[in-house]
Design a protein around this motif. Structure first.
Motif, PDB file in Angstrom:
ATOM      1  N   LYS A 201      -7.316   0.576   3.325  1.00  0.00           N
ATOM      2  CA  LYS A 201      -6.219  -0.348   3.069  1.00  0.00           C
ATOM      3  C   LYS A 201      -6.524  -1.711   3.672  1.00  0.00           C
ATOM      4  O   LYS A 201      -6.488  -1.881   4.893  1.00  0.00           O
ATOM      5  CB  LYS A 201      -4.916   0.198   3.637  1.00  0.00           C
TER       6      LYS A 201
ATOM      7  N   LEU B 220      -5.919  -4.900  -1.885  1.00  0.00           N
ATOM      8  CA  LEU B 220      -4.549  -4.908  -2.395  1.00  0.00           C
ATOM      9  C   LEU B 220      -4.370  -6.012  -3.429  1.00  0.00           C
ATOM     10  O   LEU B 220      -3.695  -5.826  -4.444  1.00  0.00           O
ATOM     11  CB  LEU B 220      -3.553  -5.082  -1.247  1.00  0.00           C
TER      12      LEU B 220
ATOM     13  N   TRP C 244       0.819  -1.208   0.000  1.00  0.00           N
ATOM     14  CA  TRP C 244       0.000   0.000   0.000  1.00  0.00           C
ATOM     15  C   TRP C 244       0.856   1.263   0.000  1.00  0.00           C
ATOM     16  O   TRP C 244       0.422   2.307  -0.462  1.00  0.00           O
ATOM     17  CB  TRP C 244      -0.945   0.017   1.196  1.00  0.00           C
TER      18      TRP C 244
END
Length: 352
Positions: free
Chosen positions: A257, A262, A203
């Motif tokens: 996040k 991701l 991230w």
């Protein structure tokens, strides 16, 4: 001694010339076409034929055809990969002045352009400018003819020496092409992250601020680039190609996040890697030659770029930007297979 006597026909003198006295053996070229780039029907000048009479000087059946015959018989090639050459006659001019009642002085000027003749537009190689000054008895037209013969022989010798010296290093004369696809590892930095199997995305690679106008949780900017500069080595064009797969942190962002999101962004990156691998395979199987390699390499790259965009659209469209978890899992498996070289499932999606 080579000569063909000048023949006077109502104020016209027609010159001819024979095969070069010492033909060029084992030439790496063949002159297959001659063009007369001068004015249509233009003579080569005027010369004295008797006393104060000047006559128009012409060449055989015309400059182009007569020169073609001369080159054909004066160049003997045993090389199967000989270069096909076009000659453009830019200047073929003879001028005489009278020194005395019985003696004329003359100047012959030649300018030829030599080109490689292929399937497309001729490629310019070099220009030859030459000629000779002479003096002759006015009743010795054969001496003027010998001057023309010698000047032509000189032009052919010069080109033969030039092309032999250039054959191994001149791109226009290359006989083959070799593509070298380099799989180089690139070091990532804060501005560019290059694809690395050992280094998945983090991230922290997403450094831009989230777009307030977007409803998505994250956005990644990925792309594909290809670089290469050809050079000539031992008569062959060497084309090294470097393919880059990268993402730009400064144009990528995230709000929430989490590992699932991701992975979705990582798969966008994986799509580009797969397309790059497929591009590599396509490049390695191209049937290239010096005339078509640039076009074929460019076509392969743009086809890959279009495929990349199509796959990215299909991926986001089918997974609804990752919201459809079952479809996301299907893409995960499909991309894992493709990264190992099995494109079956991916090609099925592309053909739907």
């Amino acid at each position: 001694m080579l000569s063909i006597s000048g023949r006077v026909y109502s104020q016209n003198v027609t010159f001819g010339f024979k095969t070069k006295q010492e033909p060029i053996e084992n030439a790496i070229f063949e002159i297959i076409e001659v063009q007369d780039g001068r004015k249509v029907g233009e003579s080569i000048g005027k010369i004295y034929t008797q006393g104060t009479v000047m006559s128009t000087a012409q060449i055989g059946d015309g400059v182009a055809q007569t020169l073609k015959n001369y080159f054909k018989t004066s160049v003997k090639s045993q090389n199967e990969t000989k270069q096909a050459i076009l000659v453009n006659v830019e200047q073929f001019e003879i001028k005489e002045t009278k020194s005395t009642n019985t003696v004329a002085g003359g100047e012959l000027k030649l300018k030829f352009g030599f080109y490689v003749k292929g399937s497309f537009d001729p490629i310019h190689l070099m220009d030859y400018e030459g000629g000779m000054n002479y003096r002759r008895s006015i009743n010795r037209l054969d001496l003027a003819e010998r001057v023309i013969q010698q000047a032509l022989d000189n032009s052919l010798d010069y080109f033969n020496q030039w092309i032999n010296s250039q054959a191994l290093n001149n791109r226009a004369l290359a006989g083959s092409v070799r593509l070298i696809i380099e799989n180089k590892a690139f070091e990532s930095d804060q501005d560019t992250v290059f694809y690395d199997f050992k280094r998945p995305l983090k991230w922290s690679d997403f450094t831009n601020r989230p777009k307030s106008s977007s409803s998505y949780n994250a956005m990644i900017f990925t792309s594909l680039a290809m670089e290469g500069r050809p050079f000539v080595e031992d008569g062959s064009i060497i084309m090294p190609l470097i393919i880059k797969v990268y993402m730009l942190p400064g144009q990528s962002w995230v709000r929430d996040k989490n590992d699932y999101s991701l992975n979705h962004e990582q798969r966008h990156f994986d799509v580009v890697r797969v397309v790059a691998d497929r591009l590599t395979n396509n490049l390695q199987n191209l049937d290239v030659n010096p005339e078509n390699y640039e076009a074929l390499v460019n076509d392969a790259y743009f086809d890959a770029y279009r495929e990349m965009n199509k796959l990215q659209e299909l991926y986001d469209g089918q997974t609804s930007h990752g919201r459809k978890r079952d479809i996301q899992e299907r893409w995960n498996r499909m991309l894992d297979m493709a990264l190992k070289g099995d494109y079956t499932a991916l090609e099925n999606v592309l053909s739907e």
